[in-house]
Write a protein that holds these residues in place. Structure first.
Motif, PDB file in Angstrom:
ATOM      1  N   TYR A 148      23.500 -16.442 -19.554  1.00  0.00           N
ATOM      2  CA  TYR A 148      24.102 -17.585 -18.871  1.00  0.00           C
ATOM      3  C   TYR A 148      25.452 -17.906 -19.497  1.00  0.00           C
ATOM      4  O   TYR A 148      25.638 -17.711 -20.689  1.00  0.00           O
ATOM      5  CB  TYR A 148      23.195 -18.819 -18.977  1.00  0.00           C
ATOM      6  N   ALA A 149      26.370 -18.386 -18.667  1.00  0.00           N
ATOM      7  CA  ALA A 149      27.682 -18.823 -19.134  1.00  0.00           C
ATOM      8  C   ALA A 149      27.907 -20.249 -18.657  1.00  0.00           C
ATOM      9  O   ALA A 149      27.482 -20.626 -17.568  1.00  0.00           O
ATOM     10  CB  ALA A 149      28.770 -17.903 -18.590  1.00  0.00           C
ATOM     11  N   GLU A 150      28.604 -21.024 -19.488  1.00  0.00           N
ATOM     12  CA  GLU A 150      28.903 -22.410 -19.145  1.00  0.00           C
ATOM     13  C   GLU A 150      30.155 -22.807 -19.914  1.00  0.00           C
ATOM     14  O   GLU A 150      30.360 -22.364 -21.041  1.00  0.00           O
ATOM     15  CB  GLU A 150      27.722 -23.313 -19.534  1.00  0.00           C
ATOM     16  N   ASP A 151      31.001 -23.629 -19.317  1.00  0.00           N
ATOM     17  CA  ASP A 151      32.238 -24.040 -19.987  1.00  0.00           C
ATOM     18  C   ASP A 151      32.408 -25.554 -19.959  1.00  0.00           C
ATOM     19  O   ASP A 151      33.507 -26.063 -19.805  1.00  0.00           O
ATOM     20  CB  ASP A 151      33.450 -23.344 -19.361  1.00  0.00           C
ATOM     21  N   TYR A 152      31.321 -26.278 -20.070  1.00  0.00           N
ATOM     22  CA  TYR A 152      31.343 -27.731 -20.259  1.00  0.00           C
ATOM     23  C   TYR A 152      32.241 -28.461 -19.279  1.00  0.00           C
ATOM     24  O   TYR A 152      33.194 -29.130 -19.652  1.00  0.00           O
ATOM     25  CB  TYR A 152      31.718 -28.067 -21.700  1.00  0.00           C
ATOM     26  N   SER A 190      30.488 -20.677  -8.194  1.00  0.00           N
ATOM     27  CA  SER A 190      29.983 -21.455  -9.323  1.00  0.00           C
ATOM     28  C   SER A 190      30.719 -22.795  -9.386  1.00  0.00           C
ATOM     29  O   SER A 190      31.830 -22.940  -8.892  1.00  0.00           O
ATOM     30  CB  SER A 190      30.160 -20.689 -10.634  1.00  0.00           C
ATOM     31  N   TRP A 223      25.254 -23.865 -15.012  1.00  0.00           N
ATOM     32  CA  TRP A 223      25.335 -22.631 -15.787  1.00  0.00           C
ATOM     33  C   TRP A 223      25.422 -21.470 -14.804  1.00  0.00           C
ATOM     34  O   TRP A 223      24.814 -21.490 -13.737  1.00  0.00           O
ATOM     35  CB  TRP A 223      24.078 -22.473 -16.635  1.00  0.00           C
ATOM     36  N   HIS A 263      24.445 -17.714 -14.075  1.00  0.00           N
ATOM     37  CA  HIS A 263      23.543 -16.635 -14.493  1.00  0.00           C
ATOM     38  C   HIS A 263      24.206 -15.307 -14.164  1.00  0.00           C
ATOM     39  O   HIS A 263      24.708 -15.113 -13.070  1.00  0.00           O
ATOM     40  CB  HIS A 263      22.201 -16.748 -13.769  1.00  0.00           C
ATOM     41  N   SER A 276      33.211 -15.041 -20.817  1.00  0.00           N
ATOM     42  CA  SER A 276      33.447 -15.739 -19.555  1.00  0.00           C
ATOM     43  C   SER A 276      34.914 -16.157 -19.485  1.00  0.00           C
ATOM     44  O   SER A 276      35.593 -16.271 -20.511  1.00  0.00           O
ATOM     45  CB  SER A 276      32.531 -16.961 -19.429  1.00  0.00           C
ATOM     46  N   ASN A 283      37.295 -19.165 -17.505  1.00  0.00           N
ATOM     47  CA  ASN A 283      37.225 -20.379 -16.693  1.00  0.00           C
ATOM     48  C   ASN A 283      38.374 -20.430 -15.690  1.00  0.00           C
ATOM     49  O   ASN A 283      39.244 -19.560 -15.682  1.00  0.00           O
ATOM     50  CB  ASN A 283      37.164 -21.636 -17.578  1.00  0.00           C
ATOM     51  N   SER A 343      36.519 -16.760 -23.162  1.00  0.00           N
ATOM     52  CA  SER A 343      35.741 -17.187 -24.330  1.00  0.00           C
ATOM     53  C   SER A 343      36.475 -16.755 -25.595  1.00  0.00           C
ATOM     54  O   SER A 343      36.952 -15.614 -25.671  1.00  0.00           O
ATOM     55  CB  SER A 343      34.357 -16.537 -24.329  1.00  0.00           C
TER      56      SER A 343
END
Length: 94
Positions: A18-22, A47, A52, A54, A73, A75, A81
């Motif tokens: 999973y990737a997430e960038d707040y 997204s 998150w 996937h 990832s 953004n 990242s």
């Protein structure tokens, strides 16, 4: 880092995470098998910043040896990242 594993030459190995960038939407998840010289994009269209992302990546090693998969990832601001995740694996002949 993802725990190192043993895989068989000629058989696909699947990675997922999973990737997430707040709060900033992820526009790409990228993979590299050459130390970061080149990156392959995984489509994450649709997204949003509150979810998150996937991702899955499948690779079939053609030769025995040690491999290192880098995953990062990107953004919507184009920021990658700062440190990619690492998955190390060793391919062996059956």
């Amino acid at each position: 880092m993802i725990a190192p594993m043993q895989v068989q030459v000629g058989r696909p190995v699947r990675f997922e995470g999973y990737a997430e960038d707040y709060g900033c939407p992820i526009v790409a998840v990228q993979f590299s098998l050459d130390g970061g010289d080149t990156w392959t994009d995984y489509d994450v269209s649709g997204s949003t910043g509150d979810l998150w992302v996937h991702w899955t990546f499948e690779y079939t090693p053609e030769r025995p040896g040690a491999y290192c998969l880098l995953v990062r990832s990107v953004n919507e601001r184009g920021e990658a990242s700062p440190e990619p995740d690492i998955a190390e694996f060793t391919a062996f002949e059956a």
